[in-house]
Enzyme design. Structure first.
Site, PDB file in Angstrom:
ATOM      1  N   LYS A 124     -30.464 -40.416 -11.140  1.00 10.69           N
ATOM      2  CA  LYS A 124     -31.855 -40.043 -11.404  1.00 10.69           C
ATOM      3  C   LYS A 124     -32.291 -40.525 -12.783  1.00 10.69           C
ATOM      4  CE  LYS A 124     -32.791 -36.254  -9.554  1.00 10.69           C
ATOM      5  NZ  LYS A 124     -32.025 -35.000  -9.447  1.00 10.69           N
TER       6      LYS A 124
ATOM      7  N   ARG B  99     -32.831 -31.333 -14.700  1.00 15.71           N
ATOM      8  CA  ARG B  99     -32.158 -31.646 -13.424  1.00 15.71           C
ATOM      9  C   ARG B  99     -30.778 -32.228 -13.688  1.00 15.71           C
ATOM     10  NH1 ARG B  99     -37.567 -33.398 -12.299  1.00 15.71           N
ATOM     11  NH2 ARG B  99     -38.400 -32.477 -10.374  1.00 15.71           N
TER      12      ARG B  99
ATOM     13  N   GLY C 143     -24.327 -29.397  -3.909  1.00 13.15           N
ATOM     14  CA  GLY C 143     -23.496 -28.395  -4.576  1.00 13.15           C
ATOM     15  C   GLY C 143     -23.660 -28.435  -6.085  1.00 13.15           C
TER      16      GLY C 143
ATOM     17  N   MET D 132     -26.072 -28.432  -9.601  1.00 15.62           N
ATOM     18  CA  MET D 132     -27.141 -27.531  -9.983  1.00 15.62           C
ATOM     19  C   MET D 132     -28.505 -27.997  -9.509  1.00 15.62           C
ATOM     20  SD  MET D 132     -28.408 -26.178 -13.624  1.00 15.62           S
ATOM     21  CE  MET D 132     -29.859 -27.197 -13.513  1.00 15.62           C
TER      22      MET D 132
ATOM     23  N   ARG E 255     -38.021 -44.740  -4.493  1.00 18.69           N
ATOM     24  CA  ARG E 255     -36.749 -45.095  -3.845  1.00 18.69           C
ATOM     25  C   ARG E 255     -37.065 -46.011  -2.675  1.00 18.69           C
ATOM     26  NH1 ARG E 255     -35.875 -38.935  -1.613  1.00 18.69           N
ATOM     27  NH2 ARG E 255     -37.831 -38.886  -0.451  1.00 18.69           N
TER      28      ARG E 255
ATOM     29  N   HIS F 107     -16.211 -46.314  35.113  1.00 18.15           N
ATOM     30  CA  HIS F 107     -16.941 -47.271  35.946  1.00 18.15           C
ATOM     31  C   HIS F 107     -18.440 -47.180  35.670  1.00 18.15           C
ATOM     32  CE1 HIS F 107     -19.008 -48.474  39.702  1.00 18.15           C
ATOM     33  NE2 HIS F 107     -18.158 -49.481  39.627  1.00 18.15           N
TER      34      HIS F 107
ATOM     35  N   ARG G 161     -16.765 -61.732  36.264  1.00 17.72           N
ATOM     36  CA  ARG G 161     -15.816 -60.956  37.080  1.00 17.72           C
ATOM     37  C   ARG G 161     -16.069 -61.262  38.548  1.00 17.72           C
ATOM     38  NH1 ARG G 161     -17.182 -56.275  33.011  1.00 17.72           N
ATOM     39  NH2 ARG G 161     -19.063 -57.475  33.279  1.00 17.72           N
TER      40      ARG G 161
ATOM     41  N   ARG H 260     -13.159 -65.361  35.626  1.00 16.05           N
ATOM     42  CA  ARG H 260     -11.870 -64.677  35.768  1.00 16.05           C
ATOM     43  C   ARG H 260     -11.519 -64.549  37.236  1.00 16.05           C
ATOM     44  NH1 ARG H 260     -11.202 -58.631  33.661  1.00 16.05           N
ATOM     45  NH2 ARG H 260     -12.441 -58.211  35.523  1.00 16.05           N
TER      46      ARG H 260
ATOM     47  N   GLU I 200      -4.333 -59.307  27.324  1.00 23.68           N
ATOM     48  CA  GLU I 200      -4.710 -57.888  27.460  1.00 23.68           C
ATOM     49  C   GLU I 200      -3.488 -57.003  27.630  1.00 23.68           C
ATOM     50  OE1 GLU I 200      -7.127 -57.343  31.009  1.00 23.68           O
ATOM     51  OE2 GLU I 200      -6.197 -59.072  31.967  1.00 23.68           O
TER      52      GLU I 200
ATOM     53  N   SER J  38      -8.558 -65.298  25.953  1.00 25.07           N
ATOM     54  CA  SER J  38      -9.658 -64.357  25.828  1.00 25.07           C
ATOM     55  C   SER J  38      -9.060 -62.956  25.742  1.00 25.07           C
ATOM     56  CB  SER J  38     -10.589 -64.473  27.030  1.00 25.07           C
ATOM     57  OG  SER J  38     -11.606 -63.507  26.927  1.00 25.07           O
TER      58      SER J  38
ATOM     59  N   GLY K 279      -8.740 -59.314  26.220  1.00 23.33           N
ATOM     60  CA  GLY K 279      -9.295 -58.229  27.005  1.00 23.33           C
ATOM     61  C   GLY K 279      -8.945 -56.947  26.263  1.00 23.33           C
ATOM     62  N   THR K 280      -9.802 -56.595  25.318  1.00 19.36           N
ATOM     63  CA  THR K 280      -9.412 -55.530  24.391  1.00 19.36           C
ATOM     64  C   THR K 280      -9.502 -54.137  24.996  1.00 19.36           C
ATOM     65  OG1 THR K 280     -11.618 -55.752  23.465  1.00 19.36           O
ATOM     66  CG2 THR K 280      -9.813 -56.766  22.260  1.00 19.36           C
TER      67      THR K 280
ATOM     68  N   ASP L 230      -8.132 -53.229  28.011  1.00 19.00           N
ATOM     69  CA  ASP L 230      -6.775 -52.981  28.474  1.00 19.00           C
ATOM     70  C   ASP L 230      -5.765 -53.107  27.348  1.00 19.00           C
ATOM     71  OD1 ASP L 230      -7.727 -52.448  30.913  1.00 19.00           O
ATOM     72  OD2 ASP L 230      -6.776 -54.111  31.972  1.00 19.00           O
TER      73      ASP L 230
ATOM     74  N   CYS M  14     -13.475 -60.702  25.261  1.00 24.49           N
ATOM     75  CA  CYS M  14     -14.447 -60.371  26.308  1.00 24.49           C
ATOM     76  C   CYS M  14     -14.408 -58.880  26.638  1.00 24.49           C
ATOM     77  CB  CYS M  14     -14.200 -61.202  27.556  1.00 24.49           C
ATOM     78  SG  CYS M  14     -12.628 -60.849  28.348  1.00 24.49           S
TER      79      CYS M  14
ATOM     80  N   TYR N 158     -15.369 -67.070  19.446  1.00 22.47           N
ATOM     81  CA  TYR N 158     -16.569 -66.410  19.937  1.00 22.47           C
ATOM     82  C   TYR N 158     -16.261 -64.959  20.291  1.00 22.47           C
ATOM     83  CZ  TYR N 158     -14.485 -66.756  24.549  1.00 22.47           C
ATOM     84  OH  TYR N 158     -13.623 -66.608  25.611  1.00 22.47           O
TER      85      TYR N 158
END
Lengths: 935, 935
Positions: free
Chosen positions: A62, A132, A141, A143, A376, A495, A603, A659, A804, A823, A825-826, A828, A891, A911
């Protein structure tokens, strides 16, 4: 009683002795400087080596900001700051002012007095100040503020005598006593409030505003009594005493319990200390040449470059905020006080230039003099954020990089989904909360199954929300027809969640308290709330909330030119490509529109669930002989070829990763539990049929279902997630994957002949051993070459694999002998690396784990860098050792998550691929990642 | 027709021209040496630098061994070897003898003639020789033997004239023509066999032995015609021509298709070439001063140091092997030909000394002259192996290390299980084959459920084989009471397999063709075989075979002193400790007897399944309030304490690792399918009850089961393997694990007070994040300290974790901040690293994968070094970086597998832990690992 005008500090009963020594010290100039006037910011900067963070450390946030505003010539009520060093010294000596802190404070007061031409404690021309706390980091918390220091009975009296509204004066006085009492002397605030409440009762009024000057005088007197009773001494009427005690109270509050707890939790060091800022009080409520207001330097909703705000003539700041009085738009100020308005506008421009951001300002006009109390960076909508960022680049205020950095991924996401209207939402009845798995608002009538949802939507043209305990692949047609999806079970990657995100349908899942009675076509929450099929509900998929009734929505525009500008700049900055997961040509087209540079995941099995294909797929699974199976597979070929053709056309000139079949076969059959139930029902019904035809039909159905049941039982697995899926299926049923590869290459050849540049990349899922690729890929590449030979045309193509399974990552060097791309497959990979079944855990122990901070966050939402990320890093390194030009991407669901995108950038991926609806977000996040790397 | 005696090679029509030049060359001594007499082995060694492998490379295995035997003075029929170099030269020049190969061969023939005092082609005193191929590595597809080279019409005639049995002579002659024709001239052997078959028919006899001399003369003549028809030229009657063509045929056979294919498959280089060994023929069938036989230098069954074998007077080697004539035991030779017997015995000792191993020898006595034809290391039983190894150490023949190295893990395992008697087994009816999951033989009557199995075994004292589709934890009492276990479902790590191995019960699981009808109390295989409950069957758990009927068994003795000696030597050699997995004090005692140095895994939950505890455990799971749950948990405490006390006493002074509860809670409840079925049955039965009491009871049961069903449904998981288990449970229900820790420490304190050195190590399962340990271990260690404080005694203890989730291995450095030990749970680690559910895969695609060599072997049987092993290596390294003295072991099934033990040794583990029955095997395997490292 009158005090003599004090031109210099005097030694009186109320002015401490140190006052004298102070001057000596100041003259000697050999002690440290603990107190800085707002105008002395250059000295501070010099002291700390021109490091603004150090300035903040010394003056608090401040104090530093007020000093900064003062420096650039903004009219700020004069004041000064006692440094954090003074606080540290005070605390470390067990509560004693270091050296001449107090003397320096008195000198600073004198300087303010000079600047304001007022005097602290002088009833004829009193200076009032506020006190202040201000630490480097904002911290609850600490003053609270004490206002109106400098008031006492005599000052008040004289002030009224000089024509000031007595109600204002005594209200101000009682505030000082109340704040001082509760903050400095630790008097419970309730006691003060009780007095006011009693006074209101006595006066027969319901609000403080109705209390008179006499009432406030009486209250003030009562407050002083309370102070005396509690602290054992009188309320200090001496302004210097008030100031000194207030300063000390701020220092002490650094070591208050709440402050210490907060610092422990937030990891803030305990040795920083707090600064104390003392500032001249200004009042906007001293007549019609006074005013107070708040303003934004630009429109916070639209981002337009125009001042916007509210003000009140003859009012206090809190009146504006509290909304009790009807405020006037800032434009009116131009009419009422044109010069001041112009001055304010100039200040706003100056502040924006200085802070290079839109400002949220508080101002007060006291007796036709404009003061800025605070500024601000202003809060704003997503629309305003992007517009302001773009405008500021064009105004030369910020760089393109800065503009891109300012826009947050969630703000881009905002443009992609309809939203519930904020006002209606605030007033609506919140039914329940669940997981916010797919953003946006959806409003519709409840439909409890896919067929009804589809019929109501398509035939009757009604907006539908499909509600199910959980969804299955054969519910997809209903989900597609619906506005949104609501389930009582399932997690972030159930799903329902996956499909919803894929198709951009808002969804709330895992609403545990929702009790769905499919037989009664009703759902309930608790004992109270009962909703029938056909009733209206509204979903907020962004927040994971469900509302009763039909709420209005608003649709932001994804083609907003400012957003497009930001995204185009992001594209210039980022090095990571953004691809999309898309199964259908429509999705692919949308993905291209949103800027996808390729398809990272198509897919193929999703196509199998379509109504005209499912019977053929089931025939394949139920086949009793290889010939029967082959026949079914061959029926699927032309259908798949057509799908792929559409994809290649939509993605012309861009890679399309397809795939091969991944899910376990039983997913294409009715569920075990369902079959058991249906068979039992059929057998019961059988006993009530009268005609032979009915009985015959029932018996035939029983036979079909029994046959299904048998196969489902044979295919049933303890842990389907770790079962016969992916390349395992491909190896067991090579006919199936070979058919898929033929379909891909036949489609690609056909496109190529028509001049469409098709770039198929065939992806083998769930690989755990290089030999799987050796066997499967060799066979499939043979099929690919055969097709190209038949068609007499050569297509550019790649074969690659998903990573994966941990073993795939661990042996990535061996896999890369075959695979031309990886690729990740994060989804799984996260499951197997953690040993967590997301289906079970996200509605189970994982919730507890995240609540208890055992896991810092849901690893299915944001990539776990410590485990999954470590393995990915290893895989990238190993893979590129074998094949330096290996194409590597992701992916999994994480491909659309900004934090995960940062990690992917750091891991050197080529990518990220995400749902089409996340592509713009990912483009921005990829740019952020590149910027963060530079920084 | 008579030939003049040839004292030196003559230039005749039949003796090639080169003969002359040969001598010249030999005198000049400037050409390479391609032919070595057996006695010239020293020259070979000199040439190749005394490297026996190089000698074998040059002379082939056969030639080298004959030369070796000759060198040490064993009577070997004289001969010589044409080197592999000659072969390579021949082949590389497109089929021409290099330099003077043939001349050297002729000179070698001359040398043999001198040694044998016989002449090649001399009808009055003919030398007959054999010709064999011999490469460095034994290799099918290479040229077969040609015997009796040197025979022709004239030689045969004269031989008969000199009193030799004409039948023998013409049988020998037709063999030469036949072998030469088929091997050298590529005449299809069937044509020759057709002639013999025709002859037998004409003569009206059924076996070759009944054909007369005249018959064989006629056959020989016919054979010659066949040769002429096929090859276009006469069978070469000139012995030199025979020899030369045979040599060339051997050379050429190196590049035969079968040989090349074999080398490709076995990875043998193609440029080694083959040697040709020419050796004097000796005959054991030329009168009663002739004999032939085979002998072992020690008893191949018991290992006793005594010659053992069979022989026949006046017979050919093949007569002994074929078993047509009744052979005499070697002892009889001592009576018949005592001097020759003594000579043979001396030779046997000499060979054993030379080869430092028990020898399997072939010998022939021709006209009272003993010849050794072959010697090789003898095959023997497990008992013989260990005894011979120990004896040979004591005889100073081999070192202890060598003795340990010779004994194979499977041979140690043999001592630990009863076996089906070999003869009875060979004659028994094989019912079916399954997975050989727990070794040993078991014979008993079929019992189709655990209760019947237990009753029949305990009350009636009968031997029982428990047969189930698959087993569940509540079947354990029946499994324990049975001799063996047979299931139609499940894999190598199914419940049945795990429990069987744990308790050393022979078991065959996953017998897919077994159709079990529990209602009819019958099982069947195909249409034919029906077995009723109570019928006798026999299992061979080592082979995975099931036999009909009650087969006799034999029990090898685990306290065999030779075995114990070998194991004690193994203990001296190994550095890896061997611990055991044991849940009960009895198992722990057995483990100690078998040499276990600690308990690596005590599965506390196994105790929960015992009949008096299961109701309490279920009460805990079904509890509706925390208080109710706590009450049940407290009931379990004294029971667990007692278990642990027993373990500590049994393992006094050794570490005992106790794993806290691991399985998902639903495993303690009846299965979902079972409850559904039982409830349906109950509801049907309800309609047929008459009395109110019956109905009331049924209703009460329905209520209980419905309650169970509800809970089971709530606990049901899609992928239980990746679900709410292990530390996840511990964190959700801290009361439960805290109780277990209290029980452990109360037991340890009690033992310690009585002077028993208890060394508890508390193991937290399924950890995937360091925070899990932070939360759980901190709480549990607190409980441990409380107990020790209450008891006023301090116990040495450790807290640690299993590493069975990839993320645990990847973040082992973080885990080791808390864990004082790691124990690799390689069953689950293999599942998660591969993404394979063993329950599903071992009876599913994994079989296909292993058959097709996609996986080199079952990763659940032997650790996958490329993936799982790599991760383990990383974990060991990371863990010890944080905590250098970290104790690391393995407690998965792999801990008892020799190949995996080698890997564990290489990874620097401190110990392997396996089922008590595998401890001796593991001790040996650990020694092998240490020896391999040294080598």
């Amino acid at each position: 009683m009158k005090h003599a005008t004090r031109t210099a500090p005097q030694k009186t009963a109320s002015v401490p002795e140190e006052v004298k020594t102070k001057d000596d010290h100041a003259e000697k100039g050999d002690t440290a400087k603990y107190v800085y006037l707002f105008g002395e910011v250059e000295q501070v900067e010099e002291k700390v080596g021109r490091d603004w963070q150090q300035v903040r450390a010394l003056l608090g946030g401040k104090g530093a900001n007020l000093a900064d505003m003062t420096r650039i010539g903004v009219p700020v009520p004069p004041g000064f700051t006692v440094t954090t060093e003074a606080c540290i010294a005070y605390l470390s000596t067990g509560g004693k002012f270091a050296e001449d802190v107090w003397e320096q404070e008195l000198a600073a007061v004198a300087a303010i007095e000079e600047a304001t031409e007022k005097k602290l404690g002088n009833p004829d021309n009193p200076l009032l100040v506020s006190c202040r706390s201000g630490a480097k980091f904002s911290m609850p918390g600490m003053m609270d503020t004490i206002l109106n220091i400098g008031l006492n009975g005599e000052v008040a009296e004289k002030w009224v005598e000089r024509g000031t509204d007595p109600r204002f004066v005594y209200d101000s006085y009682r505030r000082l006593v109340q704040m001082f009492g509760s903050v400095v002397l630790a008097v419970p605030d309730e006691e003060f409030e009780a007095v006011i409440t009693g006074r209101r009762k006595d006066a027969g009024v319901s609000s403080d505003a109705e209390l008179s000057a006499a009432d406030w005088m009486a209250v003030t007197a009562k407050f002083k009594e309370i102070v005396k009773t509690h602290s054992g001494s009188e309320f200090p009427t001496d302004p210097y005493q008030q100031l000194k005690q207030a300063t000390e109270a701020v220092f002490k509050s650094w070591n208050g319990k709440r402050a210490i707890d907060y610092r422990n939790a937030a990891g803030i060091p305990h040795d920083l200390g707090t600064a104390v800022t003392i500032q001249t009080m200004v009042f906007g409520n001293r007549g019609n040449d006074c005013a107070t207001g708040v303003a934004m330097s630009r429109n916070a909703s639209s981002g337009e470059a125009e001042l916007e705000g509210d003000f009140l003539i003859n009012a206090q700041g809190e009146d504006v905020v509290a909304g009790i009085r009807h405020t006037q738009p800032l434009g009116d100020l131009k009419k009422r006080m044109p010069q001041l308005y112009d001055e304010f506008q100039e200040i706003a421009v100056k502040l924006e230039k200085h802070y290079r951001n839109m400002q949220d300002m508080e101002f007060t006009i006291e007796k036709s003099k404009l003061w800025l109390l605070q500024t601000r960076d202003g809060k704003r909508t997503a629309q305003a954020e992007v517009r302001i960022a773009v405008d500021m680049v064009e105004e030369g205020l910020i760089s393109k990089e800065e503009a891109v950095r300012r826009v947050q991924p969630a703000q881009v996401d905002f443009f992609l989904h309809p939203q519930l209207e904020a006002k209606a939402r605030a007033e609506a009845q919140l039914m329940a909360r669940g997981l916010n798995v797919s953003p946006g608002a959806a409003v519709g009538i409840v439909a409890f199954d896919a067929d009804i949802a589809e019929r109501w939507a398509k035939q009757d043209g009604r907006d539908v929300i499909m509600v199910r305990p959980e969804t299955r692949p054969d519910d997809v047609h209903g989900m597609l027809a619906s506005q949104g999806i609501l389930t009582s079970r399932g997690g972030r990657t159930s799903h329902a969640a996956l499909v919803a995100r894929q198709f951009g349908k808002p969804a709330v899942v895992g609403v545990g308290e929702l009790d769905i009675n499919l037989d009664a076509r009703q759902m309930s929450i608790g004992e109270q709330l009962l909703i029938n099929e056909g009733d209206w509900i509204s979903l907020d998929g962004t927040a994971g909330e469900v509302f009763l009734g039909k709420l209005p929505t608003e649709v932001p525009d994804v083609s907003n030119p400012y957003l497009l500008k930001i995204l185009s700049w992001a594209d210039e900055i980022r090095t990571l490509e953004v691809w999309a997961n898309a199964d259908y040509p429509n999705d692919a087209r949308r993905a291209r529109e949103y800027g996808a540079q390729g398809i990272g995941l198509c897919r193929t099995e999703h196509m199998f669930f379509e109504s005209e294909r499912l019977p053929v797929v089931r025939r394949m699974i139920m086949a009793k002989t290889p010939a029967e199976r082959k026949e079914a597979i061959e029926k699927l070929l032309p259908l798949q070829r057509k799908d792929f053709e559409g994809l290649f056309r939509a993605m012309e000139g861009h890679p399309v990763i397809i795939r091969l079949i991944d899910p376990p076969l039983h997913e294409f059959l009715p569920s075990y539990d369902q079959l058991i139930q249906e068979l039992a029902d059929l057998k019961v019904r059988l006993q009530h049929f009268d005609t032979l035809i009915e009985i015959d039909n029932a018996l035939a159905e029983i036979q079909v279902k029994s046959h299904y049941l048998e196969r489902v039982q044979a295919l049933r697995e303890m842990n389907p997630m770790l079962g016969t899926r992916g390349v395992r299926l491909g190896i067991l049923i090579p006919d199936l994957t070979t058919m898929q590869v033929r379909a891909i290459f036949e489609a690609a050849c056909k496109c190529a002949k028509e001049g469409v540049d098709a770039q198929p990349e065939v992806m083998i899922p769930l690989t755990c051993h290089a030999n799987e690729l050796k066997v499967q890929q060799t066979e499939l590449e043979k099929a690919a070459r055969e097709v190209m030979q038949e068609q007499g045309i050569h297509i550019k193509y790649k074969f690659g694999t998903m990573i994966e399974i941990p073993r795939a990552a661990l042996t990535a060097d061996e896999l890369a002998e075959f695979a031309e791309f990886f690729s990740f497959g994060t989804n799984d990979l996260t499951q197997t690396v953690f040993g967590i079944s997301r289906d079970d855990a996200e509605a189970g122990f994982l919730v507890h784990y995240i609540q208890k901070k055992i896991l810092p966050e849901n690893p299915f939402a944001s990539l776990d860098s410590g485990g999954v990320g470590k393995l990915m890093k290893m895989a990238v390194k190993l893979g590129r050792e074998t094949r330096p030009n290996l194409e590597v991407g992701i992916c999994g669901e994480h491909g659309g998550d900004p934090q995960s995108i940062l990690l992917c950038h750091q891991l050197g991926l080529n990518y990220v691929s995400c749902s089409p609806f996340r592509v713009p977000v990912a483009r921005l996040a990829a740019a952020h990642a590149a910027l963060q790397e530079k920084a």
